[in-house]
Design an enzyme around this catalytic site. Structure first.
Site, PDB file in Angstrom:
ATOM      1  N   GLY A   1       6.380  11.779  -4.133  1.00  0.00           N
ATOM      2  CA  GLY A   1       7.780  11.779  -4.629  1.00  0.00           C
ATOM      3  C   GLY A   1       8.383  10.646  -4.184  1.00  0.00           C
TER       4      GLY A   1
ATOM      5  N   CYS B   1       7.443  11.644   3.054  1.00  0.00           N
ATOM      6  CA  CYS B   1       8.087  12.704   2.560  1.00  0.00           C
ATOM      7  C   CYS B   1       6.927  13.935   2.832  1.00  0.00           C
ATOM      8  CB  CYS B   1       8.481  12.979   1.004  1.00  0.00           C
ATOM      9  SG  CYS B   1       7.235  12.663  -0.009  1.00  0.00           S
TER      10      CYS B   1
ATOM     11  N   HIS C   1      -6.482  -4.815  -1.014  1.00  0.00           N
ATOM     12  CA  HIS C   1      -6.573  -4.987  -2.538  1.00  0.00           C
ATOM     13  C   HIS C   1      -5.196  -4.811  -3.473  1.00  0.00           C
ATOM     14  CE1 HIS C   1     -11.017  -3.531  -3.256  1.00  0.00           C
ATOM     15  NE2 HIS C   1     -10.727  -4.458  -2.140  1.00  0.00           N
TER      16      HIS C   1
ATOM     17  N   ARG D   1      -9.331 -12.460  -6.725  1.00  0.00           N
ATOM     18  CA  ARG D   1      -9.260 -11.418  -7.760  1.00  0.00           C
ATOM     19  C   ARG D   1      -8.086 -10.589  -7.679  1.00  0.00           C
ATOM     20  NH1 ARG D   1     -13.477  -9.409  -4.873  1.00  0.00           N
ATOM     21  NH2 ARG D   1     -13.738  -7.146  -4.700  1.00  0.00           N
ATOM     22  N   HIS D   2      -7.829  -9.994  -6.494  1.00  0.00           N
ATOM     23  CA  HIS D   2      -6.841  -9.074  -6.304  1.00  0.00           C
ATOM     24  C   HIS D   2      -5.436  -9.820  -6.460  1.00  0.00           C
ATOM     25  CE1 HIS D   2      -9.849  -6.746  -4.583  1.00  0.00           C
ATOM     26  NE2 HIS D   2     -10.251  -7.496  -3.562  1.00  0.00           N
TER      27      HIS D   2
ATOM     28  N   THR E   1       4.458  14.929   0.888  1.00  0.00           N
ATOM     29  CA  THR E   1       2.981  14.368   0.273  1.00  0.00           C
ATOM     30  C   THR E   1       3.023  12.891   0.244  1.00  0.00           C
ATOM     31  OG1 THR E   1       3.980  14.663  -1.868  1.00  0.00           O
ATOM     32  CG2 THR E   1       2.753  16.636  -1.213  1.00  0.00           C
TER      33      THR E   1
ATOM     34  N   ASP F   1      12.308  11.833   4.150  1.00  0.00           N
ATOM     35  CA  ASP F   1      12.996  13.212   3.755  1.00  0.00           C
ATOM     36  C   ASP F   1      12.705  14.215   4.990  1.00  0.00           C
ATOM     37  OD1 ASP F   1      10.622  14.263   3.004  1.00  0.00           O
ATOM     38  OD2 ASP F   1      11.259  14.790   0.985  1.00  0.00           O
TER      39      ASP F   1
HETATM   40  C1  RB5 Z   1      10.550  18.410  -0.305  1.00  0.00           C
HETATM   41  O1  RB5 Z   1      10.238  19.816  -0.367  1.00  0.00           O
HETATM   42  C2  RB5 Z   1       9.023  17.883  -1.006  1.00  0.00           C
HETATM   43  O2  RB5 Z   1       9.113  18.165  -2.394  1.00  0.00           O
HETATM   44  C3  RB5 Z   1       9.119  16.280  -0.728  1.00  0.00           C
HETATM   45  O3  RB5 Z   1       9.193  16.068   0.739  1.00  0.00           O
HETATM   46  C4  RB5 Z   1       8.047  15.414  -1.271  1.00  0.00           C
HETATM   47  O4  RB5 Z   1       6.737  16.228  -0.745  1.00  0.00           O
HETATM   48  C5  RB5 Z   1       7.919  15.266  -2.574  1.00  0.00           C
HETATM   49  O5  RB5 Z   1       7.077  14.580  -3.318  1.00  0.00           O
END
Ligand code: RB5
Length: 149
Positions: A70, A65, A98, A132-133, A67, A8
């Protein structure tokens, strides 16, 4: 090897560096977007990449994205997907060794493009540990069989 790539707007900054790393390795890339930093919805790109991997059209996927969170949550709703959010070289390696992660998810607001490219390289270079994995991955598949229609 063929790898699907998607992001994104929050992950867009990582995309070119990741694609360059994959190209360097002679990997065929299926680019599912997005194409710039305009605001989009990460589940759309998670689904596009996850379907490429789940169908067998691509062996692996890379999602980005803001983080990595999401887009990984969304990708893991597709049966057969083991998408791991990784924040450093260690988690990138462990997700392969793993967890047999078939998609790696990265955060554009956490990582530099250089870190992201290096992590993708480590994830690709680290073999699955098996043993095991494998039993644990099989248990993940059993959960899918129980709850996915
Ligand atoms: C978009 O603003 C942000 O929410 C998305 O890129 C991501 O970090 C969601 O987990």
């Amino acid at each position: 090897m063929k790898i699907a790539v998607g992001c994104d707007h929050g992950g867009y900054a990582l995309k070119e560096a990741v694609i360059a790393e994959l190209r360097k390795r002679g990997i065929e890339i299926v680019d599912k977007g997005c194409a710039d930093t305009s605001s989009v919805d990460y589940p759309d790109y998670a689904l596009a990449v996850a379907e490429e991997v789940a169908s067998g059209a691509c062996e692996r996927g890379v999602l980005m994205c803001g983080t990595g969170i999401g887009i990984s949550i969304a990708a893991n709703k597709v049966k057969g997907i083991r998408c791991a959010v990784c924040h450093d070289m260690f988690t990138a390696a462990m997700s392969a060794e793993h967890n047999k992660a078939n998609i790696i998810a990265l955060g554009g607001r956490i990582l530099t493009p250089e870190q992201a490219a290096e992590m993708v390289g480590i994830w690709l270079d680290t073999p699955f540990g098996g043993g095991r994995h494998q039993s644990r991955v099989d248990k993940i598949s059993a959960i899918e069989e129980k709850y996915f229609k």
